[in-house]
Motif scaffolding. Structure first.
Motif, PDB file in Angstrom:
ATOM      1  N   SER A 258       2.806 -14.416  -3.746  1.00 45.61           N
ATOM      2  CA  SER A 258       2.998 -13.116  -3.095  1.00 45.61           C
ATOM      3  C   SER A 258       3.056 -11.987  -4.126  1.00 45.61           C
ATOM      4  O   SER A 258       2.597 -10.874  -3.865  1.00 45.61           O
ATOM      5  CB  SER A 258       4.260 -13.113  -2.231  1.00 45.61           C
ATOM      6  N   HIS A 259       3.585 -12.271  -5.313  1.00 48.92           N
ATOM      7  CA  HIS A 259       3.633 -11.260  -6.370  1.00 48.92           C
ATOM      8  C   HIS A 259       2.222 -10.946  -6.867  1.00 48.92           C
ATOM      9  O   HIS A 259       1.909  -9.781  -7.143  1.00 48.92           O
ATOM     10  CB  HIS A 259       4.503 -11.727  -7.534  1.00 48.92           C
ATOM     11  N   HIS A 260       1.397 -11.975  -6.963  1.00 48.19           N
ATOM     12  CA  HIS A 260       0.027 -11.743  -7.417  1.00 48.19           C
ATOM     13  C   HIS A 260      -0.754 -10.954  -6.358  1.00 48.19           C
ATOM     14  O   HIS A 260      -1.509 -10.044  -6.689  1.00 48.19           O
ATOM     15  CB  HIS A 260      -0.658 -13.070  -7.753  1.00 48.19           C
ATOM     16  N   TRP A 261      -0.561 -11.293  -5.088  1.00 49.53           N
ATOM     17  CA  TRP A 261      -1.189 -10.525  -4.010  1.00 49.53           C
ATOM     18  C   TRP A 261      -0.782  -9.057  -4.116  1.00 49.53           C
ATOM     19  O   TRP A 261      -1.621  -8.161  -4.018  1.00 49.53           O
ATOM     20  CB  TRP A 261      -0.767 -11.068  -2.639  1.00 49.53           C
ATOM     21  N   ALA A 262       0.516  -8.808  -4.301  1.00 53.12           N
ATOM     22  CA  ALA A 262       1.011  -7.425  -4.408  1.00 53.12           C
ATOM     23  C   ALA A 262       0.330  -6.714  -5.568  1.00 53.12           C
ATOM     24  O   ALA A 262      -0.122  -5.566  -5.429  1.00 53.12           O
ATOM     25  CB  ALA A 262       2.528  -7.418  -4.585  1.00 53.12           C
ATOM     26  N   HIS A 263       0.243  -7.394  -6.716  1.00 52.02           N
ATOM     27  CA  HIS A 263      -0.370  -6.781  -7.887  1.00 52.02           C
ATOM     28  C   HIS A 263      -1.832  -6.437  -7.615  1.00 52.02           C
ATOM     29  O   HIS A 263      -2.292  -5.337  -7.937  1.00 52.02           O
ATOM     30  CB  HIS A 263      -0.253  -7.717  -9.097  1.00 52.02           C
TER      31      HIS A 263
ATOM     32  N   GLU B 261      -2.246   0.232 -16.187  1.00 50.37           N
ATOM     33  CA  GLU B 261      -1.295  -0.878 -16.256  1.00 50.37           C
ATOM     34  C   GLU B 261       0.142  -0.386 -16.155  1.00 50.37           C
ATOM     35  O   GLU B 261       0.952  -0.982 -15.445  1.00 50.37           O
ATOM     36  CB  GLU B 261      -1.487  -1.674 -17.548  1.00 50.37           C
ATOM     37  N   ASN B 262       0.463   0.703 -16.839  1.00 50.13           N
ATOM     38  CA  ASN B 262       1.824   1.242 -16.770  1.00 50.13           C
ATOM     39  C   ASN B 262       2.173   1.696 -15.359  1.00 50.13           C
ATOM     40  O   ASN B 262       3.301   1.507 -14.897  1.00 50.13           O
ATOM     41  CB  ASN B 262       2.007   2.388 -17.769  1.00 50.13           C
ATOM     42  N   LYS B 263       1.205   2.284 -14.674  1.00 48.55           N
ATOM     43  CA  LYS B 263       1.409   2.705 -13.280  1.00 48.55           C
ATOM     44  C   LYS B 263       1.628   1.475 -12.400  1.00 48.55           C
ATOM     45  O   LYS B 263       2.535   1.472 -11.556  1.00 48.55           O
ATOM     46  CB  LYS B 263       0.194   3.514 -12.826  1.00 48.55           C
ATOM     47  N   GLU B 264       0.833   0.433 -12.595  1.00 47.50           N
ATOM     48  CA  GLU B 264       0.997  -0.805 -11.822  1.00 47.50           C
ATOM     49  C   GLU B 264       2.380  -1.405 -12.054  1.00 47.50           C
ATOM     50  O   GLU B 264       3.066  -1.794 -11.098  1.00 47.50           O
ATOM     51  CB  GLU B 264      -0.059  -1.836 -12.228  1.00 47.50           C
ATOM     52  N   ILE B 265       2.792  -1.480 -13.302  1.00 45.55           N
ATOM     53  CA  ILE B 265       4.088  -2.059 -13.655  1.00 45.55           C
ATOM     54  C   ILE B 265       5.217  -1.287 -12.968  1.00 45.55           C
ATOM     55  O   ILE B 265       6.141  -1.884 -12.403  1.00 45.55           O
ATOM     56  CB  ILE B 265       4.271  -2.091 -15.188  1.00 45.55           C
ATOM     57  N   ALA B 266       5.139   0.052 -12.981  1.00 47.80           N
ATOM     58  CA  ALA B 266       6.174   0.882 -12.356  1.00 47.80           C
ATOM     59  C   ALA B 266       6.221   0.671 -10.840  1.00 47.80           C
ATOM     60  O   ALA B 266       7.309   0.562 -10.257  1.00 47.80           O
ATOM     61  CB  ALA B 266       5.929   2.355 -12.684  1.00 47.80           C
ATOM     62  N   ILE B 267       5.066   0.597 -10.205  1.00 49.52           N
ATOM     63  CA  ILE B 267       5.012   0.383  -8.752  1.00 49.52           C
ATOM     64  C   ILE B 267       5.558  -0.998  -8.414  1.00 49.52           C
ATOM     65  O   ILE B 267       6.373  -1.150  -7.495  1.00 49.52           O
ATOM     66  CB  ILE B 267       3.577   0.559  -8.226  1.00 49.52           C
ATOM     67  N   LEU B 268       5.136  -2.012  -9.155  1.00 52.39           N
ATOM     68  CA  LEU B 268       5.600  -3.373  -8.889  1.00 52.39           C
ATOM     69  C   LEU B 268       7.101  -3.488  -9.134  1.00 52.39           C
ATOM     70  O   LEU B 268       7.795  -4.214  -8.420  1.00 52.39           O
ATOM     71  CB  LEU B 268       4.819  -4.381  -9.732  1.00 52.39           C
ATOM     72  N   HIS B 269       7.615  -2.751 -10.106  1.00 49.42           N
ATOM     73  CA  HIS B 269       9.059  -2.747 -10.371  1.00 49.42           C
ATOM     74  C   HIS B 269       9.821  -2.269  -9.126  1.00 49.42           C
ATOM     75  O   HIS B 269      10.874  -2.823  -8.778  1.00 49.42           O
ATOM     76  CB  HIS B 269       9.373  -1.872 -11.584  1.00 49.42           C
TER      77      HIS B 269
ATOM     78  N   VAL C  34       0.846  -1.197   0.000  1.00 56.07           N
ATOM     79  CA  VAL C  34       0.000   0.000   0.000  1.00 56.07           C
ATOM     80  C   VAL C  34       0.883   1.249   0.000  1.00 56.07           C
ATOM     81  O   VAL C  34       0.659   2.178  -0.777  1.00 56.07           O
ATOM     82  CB  VAL C  34      -0.969  -0.007   1.211  1.00 56.07           C
ATOM     83  N   ASP C  35       1.888   1.277   0.863  1.00 53.61           N
ATOM     84  CA  ASP C  35       2.777   2.440   0.938  1.00 53.61           C
ATOM     85  C   ASP C  35       3.477   2.695  -0.398  1.00 53.61           C
ATOM     86  O   ASP C  35       3.606   3.845  -0.829  1.00 53.61           O
ATOM     87  CB  ASP C  35       3.832   2.252   2.033  1.00 53.61           C
ATOM     88  N   THR C  36       3.925   1.644  -1.049  1.00 53.14           N
ATOM     89  CA  THR C  36       4.603   1.795  -2.336  1.00 53.14           C
ATOM     90  C   THR C  36       3.647   2.335  -3.386  1.00 53.14           C
ATOM     91  O   THR C  36       4.005   3.206  -4.182  1.00 53.14           O
ATOM     92  CB  THR C  36       5.234   0.456  -2.778  1.00 53.14           C
ATOM     93  N   ALA C  37       2.415   1.847  -3.379  1.00 52.23           N
ATOM     94  CA  ALA C  37       1.411   2.332  -4.336  1.00 52.23           C
ATOM     95  C   ALA C  37       1.064   3.796  -4.090  1.00 52.23           C
ATOM     96  O   ALA C  37       0.692   4.514  -5.013  1.00 52.23           O
ATOM     97  CB  ALA C  37       0.155   1.470  -4.269  1.00 52.23           C
ATOM     98  N   LEU C  38       1.218   4.246  -2.852  1.00 52.38           N
ATOM     99  CA  LEU C  38       0.841   5.613  -2.490  1.00 52.38           C
ATOM    100  C   LEU C  38       2.029   6.575  -2.426  1.00 52.38           C
ATOM    101  O   LEU C  38       1.881   7.708  -1.964  1.00 52.38           O
ATOM    102  CB  LEU C  38       0.122   5.612  -1.138  1.00 52.38           C
TER     103      LEU C  38
ATOM    104  N   LEU D 216       9.021  -2.792  -6.224  1.00 53.38           N
ATOM    105  CA  LEU D 216       8.940  -3.913  -5.266  1.00 53.38           C
ATOM    106  C   LEU D 216       9.694  -5.145  -5.773  1.00 53.38           C
ATOM    107  O   LEU D 216       9.599  -6.211  -5.179  1.00 53.38           O
ATOM    108  CB  LEU D 216       7.469  -4.268  -5.023  1.00 53.38           C
ATOM    109  N   HIS D 217      10.413  -4.977  -6.897  1.00 53.80           N
ATOM    110  CA  HIS D 217      11.179  -6.067  -7.523  1.00 53.80           C
ATOM    111  C   HIS D 217      10.271  -7.207  -7.984  1.00 53.80           C
ATOM    112  O   HIS D 217      10.603  -8.384  -7.836  1.00 53.80           O
ATOM    113  CB  HIS D 217      12.273  -6.582  -6.579  1.00 53.80           C
ATOM    114  N   ILE D 218       9.127  -6.806  -8.540  1.00 54.58           N
ATOM    115  CA  ILE D 218       8.164  -7.768  -9.072  1.00 54.58           C
ATOM    116  C   ILE D 218       8.029  -7.511 -10.563  1.00 54.58           C
ATOM    117  O   ILE D 218       7.838  -6.371 -10.989  1.00 54.58           O
ATOM    118  CB  ILE D 218       6.798  -7.644  -8.358  1.00 54.58           C
ATOM    119  N   ASN D 219       8.123  -8.581 -11.336  1.00 48.15           N
ATOM    120  CA  ASN D 219       8.054  -8.465 -12.795  1.00 48.15           C
ATOM    121  C   ASN D 219       6.682  -8.024 -13.267  1.00 48.15           C
ATOM    122  O   ASN D 219       5.683  -8.179 -12.563  1.00 48.15           O
ATOM    123  CB  ASN D 219       8.395  -9.808 -13.450  1.00 48.15           C
ATOM    124  N   ASN D 220       6.648  -7.536 -14.489  1.00 45.98           N
ATOM    125  CA  ASN D 220       5.426  -7.101 -15.151  1.00 45.98           C
ATOM    126  C   ASN D 220       4.387  -8.228 -15.105  1.00 45.98           C
ATOM    127  O   ASN D 220       4.599  -9.293 -15.673  1.00 45.98           O
ATOM    128  CB  ASN D 220       5.748  -6.727 -16.599  1.00 45.98           C
ATOM    129  N   PRO D 221       3.253  -8.010 -14.444  1.00 49.49           N
ATOM    130  CA  PRO D 221       2.251  -9.068 -14.312  1.00 49.49           C
ATOM    131  C   PRO D 221       1.465  -9.309 -15.597  1.00 49.49           C
ATOM    132  O   PRO D 221       0.729 -10.293 -15.687  1.00 49.49           O
ATOM    133  CB  PRO D 221       1.330  -8.545 -13.212  1.00 49.49           C
TER     134      PRO D 221
END
Length: 153
Positions: A102-107, A131-139, A25-29, A141-146
């Motif tokens: 855990s990556h799917h939960w994060a996404h 989607e681009n915003k999600e990809i950048a936030i997940l990046h 949540v903090d990373t998304a915000l 968190l060291h999570i690949n493009n979902p």
């Protein structure tokens, strides 16, 4: 500081801890100008299906429902809204899509937070932006493009 309340109505062995949800949540915000309050409710398929039918007029459970706070004009609270996550659906999707759970939960949580911030995916332009915003936030968190199929890697 962002505040989250985690309500666990349905528990499964592999669902994330509160601290992990807080990090997502903090990373998304990170770019949000104010502190925020979010309720994260983890539910079973029955509650998800009931809420999905009641509020979206769609049958069956869904991975996440986002309920942005609808505050009256002039009321200044940090409440962004509620996220209702169906743990069994998230777990099933991760298995079917060959994703790390855990990556799917994060996404899913990042996706829901972006909905609370007003992002949507109703039309193609909005979907691409979200989607681009999600990809950048997940990046971060060291999570690949979902959105890349596991077989495409």
């Amino acid at each position: 500081m962002n505040q989250i309340e985690v309500q666990v109505v349905f528990e499964s062995v592999e669902q994330p801890e509160r601290q992990q949800i807080q990090l997502w949540v903090d990373t998304a915000l990170e770019d949000y100008e104010r502190d925020a309050e979010i309720v994260v409710r983890i539910v079973d398929e029955q509650e998800s299906a009931e809420l999905n039918e009641q509020y979206r007029h769609k049958s069956g459970p869904t991975n996440i429902l986002s309920f942005p706070a609808d505050l009256p004009e002039g009321i200044e609270l940090d409440l962004l809204g509620d996220l209702v996550i169906c743990a069994p659906v998230v777990e099933k999707e991760a298995r079917e899509q060959g994703k790390i759970l855990s990556h799917h939960w994060a996404h899913i949580i990042v996706h829901g937070v972006l909905h609370l911030l007003g992002y949507d995916h109703i039309d193609d332009d909005e979907a691409e932006l979200m989607e681009n915003k999600e990809i950048a936030i997940l990046h971060k968190l060291h999570i690949n493009n979902p959105y890349i199929e596991v077989n495409d890697k």
